[in-house]
Design an enzyme around this catalytic site. Sequence first.
Site, PDB file in Angstrom:
ATOM      1  CD  GLU A 145      43.638 190.144  42.947  1.00  0.00           C
ATOM      2  OE1 GLU A 145      43.039 190.319  44.003  1.00  0.00           O
ATOM      3  OE2 GLU A 145      44.760 189.622  42.884  1.00  0.00           O
ATOM      4  CB  SER A 166      40.623 190.940  37.368  1.00  0.00           C
ATOM      5  OG  SER A 166      41.683 190.676  38.253  1.00  0.00           O
ATOM      6  CE1 TYR A 225      40.058 195.816  40.255  1.00  0.00           C
ATOM      7  CE2 TYR A 225      40.881 193.596  40.653  1.00  0.00           C
ATOM      8  CZ  TYR A 225      40.653 194.650  39.791  1.00  0.00           C
ATOM      9  OH  TYR A 225      40.993 194.544  38.473  1.00  0.00           O
TER      10      TYR A 225
HETATM   11  N1  GDD Z   1      51.014 197.302  45.191  1.00  0.00           N
HETATM   12  C1  GDD Z   1      51.895 196.683  46.000  1.00  0.00           C
HETATM   13  N2  GDD Z   1      52.769 197.443  46.730  1.00  0.00           N
HETATM   14  N3  GDD Z   1      51.895 195.334  46.065  1.00  0.00           N
HETATM   15  C2  GDD Z   1      52.806 194.725  46.875  1.00  0.00           C
HETATM   16  C3  GDD Z   1      53.724 195.460  47.636  1.00  0.00           C
HETATM   17  C4  GDD Z   1      53.706 196.892  47.571  1.00  0.00           C
HETATM   18  O1  GDD Z   1      54.483 197.593  48.214  1.00  0.00           O
HETATM   19  N4  GDD Z   1      54.510 194.567  48.320  1.00  0.00           N
HETATM   20  C5  GDD Z   1      54.100 193.344  47.981  1.00  0.00           C
HETATM   21  N5  GDD Z   1      53.059 193.428  47.122  1.00  0.00           N
HETATM   22  C6  GDD Z   1      52.308 192.285  46.552  1.00  0.00           C
HETATM   23  C7  GDD Z   1      50.791 192.370  46.751  1.00  0.00           C
HETATM   24  O2  GDD Z   1      50.447 191.960  48.086  1.00  0.00           O
HETATM   25  C8  GDD Z   1      50.324 191.391  45.674  1.00  0.00           C
HETATM   26  O3  GDD Z   1      50.386 190.069  46.157  1.00  0.00           O
HETATM   27  C9  GDD Z   1      51.376 191.567  44.561  1.00  0.00           C
HETATM   28  O4  GDD Z   1      52.476 192.270  45.148  1.00  0.00           O
HETATM   29  C10 GDD Z   1      50.888 192.320  43.335  1.00  0.00           C
HETATM   30  O5  GDD Z   1      50.274 193.522  43.755  1.00  0.00           O
HETATM   31  P1  GDD Z   1      49.825 194.657  42.682  1.00  0.00           P
HETATM   32  O6  GDD Z   1      50.954 194.984  41.791  1.00  0.00           O
HETATM   33  O7  GDD Z   1      49.206 195.758  43.465  1.00  0.00           O
HETATM   34  O8  GDD Z   1      48.763 193.918  41.749  1.00  0.00           O
HETATM   35  P2  GDD Z   1      47.548 192.926  42.096  1.00  0.00           P
HETATM   36  O9  GDD Z   1      48.003 191.530  41.779  1.00  0.00           O
HETATM   37  O10 GDD Z   1      47.005 193.169  43.444  1.00  0.00           O
HETATM   38  O11 GDD Z   1      46.428 193.386  41.050  1.00  0.00           O
HETATM   39  C11 GDD Z   1      46.757 193.693  39.701  1.00  0.00           C
HETATM   40  O12 GDD Z   1      46.509 192.583  38.868  1.00  0.00           O
HETATM   41  C12 GDD Z   1      45.135 192.193  38.759  1.00  0.00           C
HETATM   42  C13 GDD Z   1      45.083 190.970  37.835  1.00  0.00           C
HETATM   43  O13 GDD Z   1      45.489 189.834  38.541  1.00  0.00           O
HETATM   44  C14 GDD Z   1      45.925 194.897  39.287  1.00  0.00           C
HETATM   45  O14 GDD Z   1      46.348 195.331  38.019  1.00  0.00           O
HETATM   46  C15 GDD Z   1      44.448 194.537  39.189  1.00  0.00           C
HETATM   47  O15 GDD Z   1      43.731 195.656  38.691  1.00  0.00           O
HETATM   48  C16 GDD Z   1      44.315 193.346  38.239  1.00  0.00           C
HETATM   49  O16 GDD Z   1      42.964 192.971  38.105  1.00  0.00           O
END
Ligand code: GDD
Length: 331
Positions: free
Chosen positions: A129, A127, A151
């Site tokens: 991440e 990822s 994670y």
């Molecule tokens: N989930 C979520 N919910 N995220 C929020 C929110 C909310 O209400 N508000 C703002 N965010 C911001 C998070 O702080 C983060 O910076 C961004 O939106 C994306 O969050 P997510 O959609 O939860 O995804 P992620 O980037 O943390 O992780 C995803 O991508 C990774 C690859 O880069 C996941 O799919 C991981 O499993 C994956 O490895």
Amino acid sequence: MKVALITGITGQDGSYISELLLDQGYEVHGIVRRVALEYPEHRMWRIRHLLDRLQLHPASLESYPSLFKVIQRVQPNECYHLAAQSYVSYSFEDEFSTMNANVNGTHYMLSAIREAAPNCRFYFAGSSEMFGKVREVPQNEDTPFHPRSAYGISKVAGYELTRNYREAYGLFMLSGILYNHESPRRGFEFVTRKITSHVARIKNGQATEVRLGNLDAKRDWGHARDYVRAMWLMLQQDTPEDYVVSTGESHSVREFADLAFRTVGLNYEDHVRIDQNLIRPAEVDILCGDATKSKEKLNWEHSTSFEELVGEMVEADMKASEDGSLVTNGP
Ligand code: GDD
């Protein structure tokens, strides 16, 4: 006929890679939790349309013997290890179960393949991440890691375990370093789907607002259907190597929300509320990938733009909200 085994087959990526492999004529097997087999309607909504063409096996990532038995019986040519606790926020709430599932689960898979099916080609879902507090923009396969969550740390551990199995035992094992990839099959806890499902509900009068955390975080968002193609291509190469898979374009959560609301003629500022509880203790501020290696060696390129992705997700959620399936077709 080639045989593929997928962990995490009921998830977004599992469903898309299953479709791709079935189209290519593979015999496709999946590892699922026993509870999923008991409640297929609830747990298998993403692969419901494929169920009569898949062979599912109950096993747990927490149990080495259960994984070993499936691998020994199936004798896969290719294994896509996609199962994980994949929600970054949750990994702050329960660091221990995230580490256990993601690190030990991957280690068990690697070891079981080495013992029971050493000729199987293995894909690990790494990822972006792992880059966390990024050392450079854009990131490529040589950028150092600096994960910002349990994670991210668990994914670095899985990546290093996979590399070490490749180097120590000469096995065909590799990692894809995939950036955020979304679709109408995305879970509702991730920010893109949270936004598009709320856009649809707000437009149709079923809700008035959506609570979000950090709107300034930037992500490199692509379509999951494009990204599973890259996974498959990696396992078709002569040598096992790790690859970055990304669009090379970064957009903020605010831009995503703005575009999603505008798609249905609404202004996000009228409906988005900031909830401090949703701000993460340590944030990954910006992710932007350099997929030059994937382009050159795999001949892979993303085909769905940011605008098309947002449009497709909003359209699907509008339709689901109108026919009443939006609240019931999710996990
Ligand atoms: N989930 C979520 N919910 N995220 C929020 C929110 C909310 O209400 N508000 C703002 N965010 C911001 C998070 O702080 C983060 O910076 C961004 O939106 C994306 O969050 P997510 O959609 O939860 O995804 P992620 O980037 O943390 O992780 C995803 O991508 C990774 C690859 O880069 C996941 O799919 C991981 O499993 C994956 O490895």
